[in-house]
Design a protein around this motif. Structure first.
Motif, PDB file in Angstrom:
ATOM      1  N   GLU A   1      47.493  37.062  42.590  1.00 17.06           N
ATOM      2  CA  GLU A   1      48.315  37.933  43.430  1.00 17.06           C
ATOM      3  C   GLU A   1      49.181  38.893  42.610  1.00 17.06           C
ATOM      4  OE1 GLU A   1      47.352  37.877  46.413  1.00 17.06           O
ATOM      5  OE2 GLU A   1      46.231  36.026  46.121  1.00 17.06           O
ATOM      6  N   ARG A   2      49.186  38.736  41.295  1.00 15.09           N
ATOM      7  CA  ARG A   2      49.898  39.703  40.454  1.00 15.09           C
ATOM      8  C   ARG A   2      48.897  40.624  39.752  1.00 15.09           C
ATOM      9  NH1 ARG A   2      52.177  36.760  36.156  1.00 15.09           N
ATOM     10  NH2 ARG A   2      50.622  37.637  34.733  1.00 15.09           N
ATOM     11  N   ASP A   3      47.904  40.025  39.092  1.00 12.14           N
ATOM     12  CA  ASP A   3      46.891  40.800  38.373  1.00 12.14           C
ATOM     13  C   ASP A   3      45.525  40.767  39.065  1.00 12.14           C
ATOM     14  OD1 ASP A   3      48.435  41.647  35.988  1.00 12.14           O
ATOM     15  OD2 ASP A   3      48.626  39.497  35.679  1.00 12.14           O
ATOM     16  N   PHE A   4      45.317  39.803  39.934  1.00 11.34           N
ATOM     17  CA  PHE A   4      44.099  39.798  40.755  1.00 11.34           C
ATOM     18  C   PHE A   4      44.423  39.157  42.098  1.00 11.34           C
ATOM     19  CE2 PHE A   4      43.963  35.552  38.934  1.00 11.34           C
ATOM     20  CZ  PHE A   4      43.391  34.768  39.926  1.00 11.34           C
ATOM     21  N   GLU A   5      43.640  39.485  43.098  1.00  6.62           N
ATOM     22  CA  GLU A   5      43.909  39.007  44.454  1.00  6.62           C
ATOM     23  C   GLU A   5      42.765  38.143  44.965  1.00  6.62           C
ATOM     24  OE1 GLU A   5      44.618  42.421  46.847  1.00  6.62           O
ATOM     25  OE2 GLU A   5      46.635  42.786  46.032  1.00  6.62           O
ATOM     26  N   ASN A   6      43.133  37.230  45.851  1.00  8.58           N
ATOM     27  CA  ASN A   6      42.170  36.373  46.552  1.00  8.58           C
ATOM     28  C   ASN A   6      41.240  35.664  45.568  1.00  8.58           C
ATOM     29  OD1 ASN A   6      43.299  37.251  49.045  1.00  8.58           O
ATOM     30  ND2 ASN A   6      42.071  39.124  48.910  1.00  8.58           N
ATOM     31  N   SER A   7      39.930  35.898  45.663  1.00  3.43           N
ATOM     32  CA  SER A   7      38.961  35.192  44.822  1.00  3.43           C
ATOM     33  C   SER A   7      38.364  36.093  43.744  1.00  3.43           C
ATOM     34  CB  SER A   7      37.836  34.610  45.688  1.00  3.43           C
ATOM     35  OG  SER A   7      38.351  33.662  46.596  1.00  3.43           O
ATOM     36  N   SER A   8      39.082  37.120  43.367  1.00  5.72           N
ATOM     37  CA  SER A   8      38.555  38.048  42.345  1.00  5.72           C
ATOM     38  C   SER A   8      38.801  37.497  40.943  1.00  5.72           C
ATOM     39  CB  SER A   8      39.211  39.424  42.510  1.00  5.72           C
ATOM     40  OG  SER A   8      38.965  39.959  43.792  1.00  5.72           O
ATOM     41  N   TYR A   9      38.231  36.328  40.671  1.00  5.50           N
ATOM     42  CA  TYR A   9      38.500  35.649  39.404  1.00  5.50           C
ATOM     43  C   TYR A   9      37.933  36.380  38.187  1.00  5.50           C
ATOM     44  CZ  TYR A   9      40.025  31.851  42.414  1.00  5.50           C
ATOM     45  OH  TYR A   9      40.695  31.113  43.356  1.00  5.50           O
ATOM     46  N   ASN A  10      37.005  37.283  38.429  1.00  8.27           N
ATOM     47  CA  ASN A  10      36.486  38.073  37.307  1.00  8.27           C
ATOM     48  C   ASN A  10      37.524  39.056  36.775  1.00  8.27           C
ATOM     49  OD1 ASN A  10      34.070  36.761  37.434  1.00  8.27           O
ATOM     50  ND2 ASN A  10      32.934  38.447  38.387  1.00  8.27           N
ATOM     51  N   ASP A  11      38.603  39.236  37.540  1.00 10.97           N
ATOM     52  CA  ASP A  11      39.656  40.168  37.106  1.00 10.97           C
ATOM     53  C   ASP A  11      40.771  39.469  36.323  1.00 10.97           C
ATOM     54  OD1 ASP A  11      38.358  42.283  38.330  1.00 10.97           O
ATOM     55  OD2 ASP A  11      39.387  42.005  40.236  1.00 10.97           O
ATOM     56  N   ILE A  12      40.607  38.176  36.047  1.00 11.93           N
ATOM     57  CA  ILE A  12      41.611  37.468  35.252  1.00 11.93           C
ATOM     58  C   ILE A  12      41.712  38.113  33.874  1.00 11.93           C
ATOM     59  CG2 ILE A  12      42.222  35.278  34.154  1.00 11.93           C
ATOM     60  CD1 ILE A  12      40.834  33.839  36.425  1.00 11.93           C
ATOM     61  N   LYS A  13      42.921  38.374  33.444  1.00  8.38           N
ATOM     62  CA  LYS A  13      43.135  38.964  32.125  1.00  8.38           C
ATOM     63  C   LYS A  13      43.169  37.878  31.044  1.00  8.38           C
ATOM     64  CE  LYS A  13      45.720  43.096  33.551  1.00  8.38           C
ATOM     65  NZ  LYS A  13      44.965  43.217  34.777  1.00  8.38           N
ATOM     66  N   ARG A  14      42.624  38.222  29.895  1.00 11.78           N
ATOM     67  CA  ARG A  14      42.660  37.299  28.760  1.00 11.78           C
ATOM     68  C   ARG A  14      44.099  37.091  28.322  1.00 11.78           C
ATOM     69  NH1 ARG A  14      40.575  38.613  23.338  1.00 11.78           N
ATOM     70  NH2 ARG A  14      40.097  40.603  24.309  1.00 11.78           N
ATOM     71  N   VAL A  15      44.440  35.889  27.919  1.00  9.02           N
ATOM     72  CA  VAL A  15      45.812  35.578  27.513  1.00  9.02           C
ATOM     73  C   VAL A  15      45.832  34.923  26.134  1.00  9.02           C
ATOM     74  CG1 VAL A  15      46.576  35.317  29.907  1.00  9.02           C
ATOM     75  CG2 VAL A  15      45.843  33.314  28.628  1.00  9.02           C
ATOM     76  N   TYR A  16      46.891  35.202  25.402  1.00  7.31           N
ATOM     77  CA  TYR A  16      47.164  34.577  24.109  1.00  7.31           C
ATOM     78  C   TYR A  16      48.568  33.991  24.147  1.00  7.31           C
ATOM     79  CZ  TYR A  16      43.160  36.489  21.487  1.00  7.31           C
ATOM     80  OH  TYR A  16      41.909  36.771  21.010  1.00  7.31           O
ATOM     81  N   SER A  17      48.702  32.745  23.767  1.00  3.91           N
ATOM     82  CA  SER A  17      50.016  32.146  23.549  1.00  3.91           C
ATOM     83  C   SER A  17      50.117  31.852  22.061  1.00  3.91           C
ATOM     84  CB  SER A  17      50.182  30.864  24.370  1.00  3.91           C
ATOM     85  OG  SER A  17      51.514  30.399  24.308  1.00  3.91           O
ATOM     86  N   ILE A  18      51.014  32.554  21.387  1.00  2.79           N
ATOM     87  CA  ILE A  18      51.125  32.492  19.925  1.00  2.79           C
ATOM     88  C   ILE A  18      52.412  31.768  19.564  1.00  2.79           C
ATOM     89  CG2 ILE A  18      51.225  33.857  17.806  1.00  2.79           C
ATOM     90  CD1 ILE A  18      49.819  36.126  19.439  1.00  2.79           C
ATOM     91  N   TRP A  19      52.282  30.649  18.856  1.00  2.00           N
ATOM     92  CA  TRP A  19      53.428  29.804  18.522  1.00  2.00           C
ATOM     93  C   TRP A  19      53.755  29.919  17.043  1.00  2.00           C
ATOM     94  CZ3 TRP A  19      55.892  26.394  22.099  1.00  2.00           C
ATOM     95  CH2 TRP A  19      55.407  26.537  23.406  1.00  2.00           C
ATOM     96  N   VAL A  20      54.947  30.422  16.758  1.00  2.83           N
ATOM     97  CA  VAL A  20      55.424  30.571  15.380  1.00  2.83           C
ATOM     98  C   VAL A  20      56.329  29.379  15.079  1.00  2.83           C
ATOM     99  CG1 VAL A  20      56.683  32.025  13.765  1.00  2.83           C
ATOM    100  CG2 VAL A  20      55.289  33.079  15.571  1.00  2.83           C
TER     101      VAL A  20
END
Length: 314
Positions: A147-166
């Protein structure tokens, strides 16, 4: 070096490893660009100065809640419902865990985006396995996109994410990439998938600053930036001369940074920020034993702080 970064380095000095100071330093776009060049495949080999322009807007620093249901906030504009990161810093939410740094990055194609989270840890925590926390954070970065970057079942629109821990003050310099892999147990059916959606980078900074070479280039930059041992001039010399980050001549006073140094530890004395935290916990009903356990301090030192006495130095 841009004025903002230079002010942050000067103001935080030996307090750089503590909470707000570390986040403020790491949140500078010029520093984030160096991190991206060494951790995200699409940016490897690029000049960090070119990557700065790919970082969209101003990175959110300690404003976006991690907790499910609170990461996003909805608003209306011209009659349309808009959903974005929840950056409201209301007093009622002061106890919430928040992402240290979160921001969007535009890819080289100019169209696609990825989401980057950078977390600073002054050492490896004792109360839990840090990788478990990283998995939770990166999972929240995925699930909160609905509902922020994709709506309903548009799972192909999921953005890649990185969590970087220093992670500072480690025994050795290290960097690990934790991500999804596919293992065929029966047959070899090619499922349609995007296994690179979820990425965790664990970056360990050794206590001793490494030499400047290609392998430890990022470790030396971040190690110098967050060092408790280097002087301001030594830090600026490494950042400016070795990493070609332009240095401006004039400083402008940054009172807000100085006010956020409550977590800093003075070289030969009591941790001012810790003392304030201990007194706050005590006033909220915690026992000295509970406070000592939560802060990893000696029980007698906690009692001395509560009594308003200066604890003896070891």
């Amino acid at each position: 070096m841009n004025t903002e970064l230079k002010n942050a380095v000067k103001a935080t000095d030996k307090d750089a490893q503590y909470d707000t100071s570390a986040k403020r330093l790491l949140g500078q776009k010029s520093i984030l660009a160096h991190i991206l060049v060494k951790t995200v495949d699409e940016f490897k080999g690029m000049n960090p100065k070119d990557v700065v322009d790919c970082i969209e807007g101003t990175p959110h620093i300690s404003t976006v809640p991690v907790e499910p249901g609170l990461t996003n906030a909805a608003s209306e504009k011209n009659g349309e419902r808009l959903v974005g990161f929840n950056t409201e810093n209301e007093e009622i939410n002061e106890g919430l865990v928040r992402f240290d740094i979160v921001f969007y990055v535009r890819m080289k194609d100019g169209l696609s985006q990825i989401i980057i989270n950078v977390e600073a840890q002054k050492d490896e925590p004792k109360g839990y396995e840090i990788l478990n926390r990283a998995i939770f954070y990166v999972s929240r970065l995925i699930s909160s996109q609905k509902e922020r970057d994709f709506e309903n079942s548009s799972y192909n629109d999921i953005k890649r994410v990185y969590s970087i821990w220093v992670c500072m003050n480690m025994e050795e310099s290290s960097m690990s990439h934790v991500h999804l892999t596919k293992e065929d147990l029966i047959g070899s059916y090619e499922w349609k998938e995007n296994l690179d959606l979820l990425n965790i980078i664990m970056l360990g900074l050794a206590k001793n600053l490494p030499e400047h070479d290609e392998t430890y280039e990022l470790h030396r930059l971040l190690g110098a930036l967050l060092s408790k041992e280097l002087t301001i001039d030594e830090k600026l010399n490494i950042i400016g001369n070795e990493y070609d980050i332009p240095i401006e001549e004039n400083f402008r006073k940054d009172v807000s940074v100085m006010c956020n140094l409550s977590q800093g530890i003075k070289e030969d004395g009591i941790a001012i920020g810790e003392a304030g935290l201990i007194m706050k916990m005590y006033k909220n009903g915690f026992t000295a034993e509970q406070i000592a356990s939560a802060t990893d301090k000696d029980i007698e030192e906690v009692k001395a702080i509560i009594a308003g006495k200066e604890p003896a130095l070891a």
